[in-house]
Design a protein around this motif. Structure first.
Motif, PDB file in Angstrom:
ATOM      1  N   ARG A  97       0.609   2.366  11.515  1.00  0.00           N
ATOM      2  CA  ARG A  97       0.731   1.185  10.672  1.00  0.00           C
ATOM      3  C   ARG A  97       0.889   1.620   9.226  1.00  0.00           C
ATOM      4  O   ARG A  97       0.393   2.658   8.823  1.00  0.00           O
ATOM      5  CB  ARG A  97      -0.514   0.329  10.841  1.00  0.00           C
ATOM      6  CG  ARG A  97      -0.407  -1.030  10.257  1.00  0.00           C
ATOM      7  CD  ARG A  97       0.556  -1.886  11.058  1.00  0.00           C
ATOM      8  NE  ARG A  97       0.717  -3.149  10.356  1.00  0.00           N
ATOM      9  CZ  ARG A  97       1.869  -3.738  10.176  1.00  0.00           C
ATOM     10  NH1 ARG A  97       2.958  -3.247  10.661  1.00  0.00           N
ATOM     11  NH2 ARG A  97       1.947  -4.865   9.518  1.00  0.00           N
ATOM     12  N   TYR A  98       1.550   0.810   8.463  1.00  0.00           N
ATOM     13  CA  TYR A  98       1.737   1.101   7.048  1.00  0.00           C
ATOM     14  C   TYR A  98       1.399  -0.148   6.251  1.00  0.00           C
ATOM     15  O   TYR A  98       1.393  -1.259   6.767  1.00  0.00           O
ATOM     16  CB  TYR A  98       3.174   1.536   6.763  1.00  0.00           C
ATOM     17  CG  TYR A  98       4.204   0.498   7.150  1.00  0.00           C
ATOM     18  CD1 TYR A  98       4.556  -0.516   6.272  1.00  0.00           C
ATOM     19  CD2 TYR A  98       4.810   0.516   8.395  1.00  0.00           C
ATOM     20  CE1 TYR A  98       5.479  -1.482   6.626  1.00  0.00           C
ATOM     21  CE2 TYR A  98       5.733  -0.440   8.751  1.00  0.00           C
ATOM     22  CZ  TYR A  98       6.060  -1.439   7.858  1.00  0.00           C
ATOM     23  OH  TYR A  98       6.970  -2.390   8.215  1.00  0.00           O
ATOM     24  N   GLU A 114      -1.745  10.685   5.858  1.00  0.00           N
ATOM     25  CA  GLU A 114      -2.690  11.122   4.834  1.00  0.00           C
ATOM     26  C   GLU A 114      -2.046  11.307   3.467  1.00  0.00           C
ATOM     27  O   GLU A 114      -2.720  11.558   2.489  1.00  0.00           O
ATOM     28  CB  GLU A 114      -3.359  12.437   5.254  1.00  0.00           C
ATOM     29  CG  GLU A 114      -4.407  12.273   6.316  1.00  0.00           C
ATOM     30  CD  GLU A 114      -3.965  12.862   7.634  1.00  0.00           C
ATOM     31  OE1 GLU A 114      -3.161  13.803   7.607  1.00  0.00           O
ATOM     32  OE2 GLU A 114      -4.413  12.372   8.675  1.00  0.00           O
ATOM     33  N   GLN A 115      -0.746  11.207   3.405  1.00  0.00           N
ATOM     34  CA  GLN A 115      -0.059  11.395   2.135  1.00  0.00           C
ATOM     35  C   GLN A 115      -0.148  10.126   1.301  1.00  0.00           C
ATOM     36  O   GLN A 115      -0.261   9.028   1.823  1.00  0.00           O
ATOM     37  CB  GLN A 115       1.392  11.768   2.395  1.00  0.00           C
ATOM     38  CG  GLN A 115       1.519  13.069   3.155  1.00  0.00           C
ATOM     39  CD  GLN A 115       2.941  13.355   3.585  1.00  0.00           C
ATOM     40  OE1 GLN A 115       3.810  12.536   3.420  1.00  0.00           O
ATOM     41  NE2 GLN A 115       3.153  14.519   4.132  1.00  0.00           N
ATOM     42  N   SER A 116      -0.101  10.303  -0.008  1.00  0.00           N
ATOM     43  CA  SER A 116      -0.136   9.168  -0.937  1.00  0.00           C
ATOM     44  C   SER A 116       1.251   8.992  -1.521  1.00  0.00           C
ATOM     45  O   SER A 116       1.641   9.704  -2.444  1.00  0.00           O
ATOM     46  CB  SER A 116      -1.135   9.441  -2.064  1.00  0.00           C
ATOM     47  OG  SER A 116      -2.412   9.627  -1.530  1.00  0.00           O
ATOM     48  N   VAL A 117       1.978   8.046  -0.961  1.00  0.00           N
ATOM     49  CA  VAL A 117       3.366   7.908  -1.372  1.00  0.00           C
ATOM     50  C   VAL A 117       3.845   6.477  -1.145  1.00  0.00           C
ATOM     51  O   VAL A 117       3.394   5.789  -0.229  1.00  0.00           O
ATOM     52  CB  VAL A 117       4.250   8.923  -0.601  1.00  0.00           C
ATOM     53  CG1 VAL A 117       4.295   8.609   0.874  1.00  0.00           C
ATOM     54  CG2 VAL A 117       5.637   9.025  -1.161  1.00  0.00           C
ATOM     55  N   ASP A 118       4.721   6.024  -2.039  1.00  0.00           N
ATOM     56  CA  ASP A 118       5.445   4.769  -1.852  1.00  0.00           C
ATOM     57  C   ASP A 118       6.852   5.122  -1.396  1.00  0.00           C
ATOM     58  O   ASP A 118       7.518   5.967  -2.012  1.00  0.00           O
ATOM     59  CB  ASP A 118       5.549   3.980  -3.157  1.00  0.00           C
ATOM     60  CG  ASP A 118       4.267   3.275  -3.522  1.00  0.00           C
ATOM     61  OD1 ASP A 118       3.350   3.230  -2.686  1.00  0.00           O
ATOM     62  OD2 ASP A 118       4.189   2.748  -4.648  1.00  0.00           O
ATOM     63  N   LYS A 176      -1.589   8.382  -6.611  1.00  0.00           N
ATOM     64  CA  LYS A 176      -2.882   9.060  -6.602  1.00  0.00           C
ATOM     65  C   LYS A 176      -3.738   8.617  -5.431  1.00  0.00           C
ATOM     66  O   LYS A 176      -4.484   9.398  -4.877  1.00  0.00           O
ATOM     67  CB  LYS A 176      -3.619   8.780  -7.917  1.00  0.00           C
ATOM     68  CG  LYS A 176      -2.956   9.421  -9.109  1.00  0.00           C
ATOM     69  CD  LYS A 176      -3.709   9.150 -10.367  1.00  0.00           C
ATOM     70  CE  LYS A 176      -2.982   9.766 -11.553  1.00  0.00           C
ATOM     71  NZ  LYS A 176      -3.642   9.477 -12.817  1.00  0.00           N
ATOM     72  N   ARG A 177      -3.663   7.354  -5.068  1.00  0.00           N
ATOM     73  CA  ARG A 177      -4.482   6.825  -3.970  1.00  0.00           C
ATOM     74  C   ARG A 177      -3.834   7.116  -2.635  1.00  0.00           C
ATOM     75  O   ARG A 177      -2.623   7.241  -2.530  1.00  0.00           O
ATOM     76  CB  ARG A 177      -4.669   5.329  -4.125  1.00  0.00           C
ATOM     77  CG  ARG A 177      -5.499   5.001  -5.323  1.00  0.00           C
ATOM     78  CD  ARG A 177      -5.859   3.533  -5.339  1.00  0.00           C
ATOM     79  NE  ARG A 177      -6.101   3.151  -6.727  1.00  0.00           N
ATOM     80  CZ  ARG A 177      -5.358   2.297  -7.390  1.00  0.00           C
ATOM     81  NH1 ARG A 177      -4.360   1.693  -6.810  1.00  0.00           N
ATOM     82  NH2 ARG A 177      -5.626   2.029  -8.635  1.00  0.00           N
ATOM     83  N   GLY A 178      -4.656   7.196  -1.583  1.00  0.00           N
ATOM     84  CA  GLY A 178      -4.181   7.545  -0.261  1.00  0.00           C
ATOM     85  C   GLY A 178      -3.396   6.451   0.433  1.00  0.00           C
ATOM     86  O   GLY A 178      -3.483   5.289   0.104  1.00  0.00           O
TER      87      GLY A 178
END
Length: 111
Positions: free
Chosen positions: A2-3, A74-78, A35-37
């Protein structure tokens, strides 16, 4: 897998301005590290794509290609995916291949 969805116009604008873009004939990908997960996903289809049926198909193809890849959560990315005109005429596997190339170039997937 899920995203979280990107829904605000300011979040899309930030990804367009500050994110790194990757282009293919079927898809444009913007990657913005945060910065956030967590992975946040946004899909854009403009009226240039076609009518409502074509735009919904483009979004569905992009979403299914994303699910098929199995990106690490676990990556923090848009991630913002922009459909192009050819997206509505190709199979999901071609979109997945372009998406995989974009995310590998961004360092989010291993080869």
């Amino acid at each position: 897998m899920r995203y979280e969805s990107i829904v605000r116009n300011t979040e899309f604008s930030r990804a367009y301005r500050r994110g790194k873009s990757y282009v293919s004939p079927f898809l444009v990908t913007y990657v913005l590290r945060r910065k956030r997960g967590g992975v946040r996903l946004g899909i854009t289809t403009s009226k240039k794509i076609g009518g409502a049926v074509q735009r919904v198909r483009a979004r569905r193809v992009i979403r299914e290609a994303y699910y098929a890849m199995g990106l690490n959560e676990e990556q923090s990315v848009d991630l913002v995916f922009v459909a192009r005109t050819a997206t509505t005429r190709v199979k999901m596997q071609k979109v997945e291949k372009a998406m995989r190339a974009h995310l590998t170039a961004a360092g989010l997937l291993s080869r």
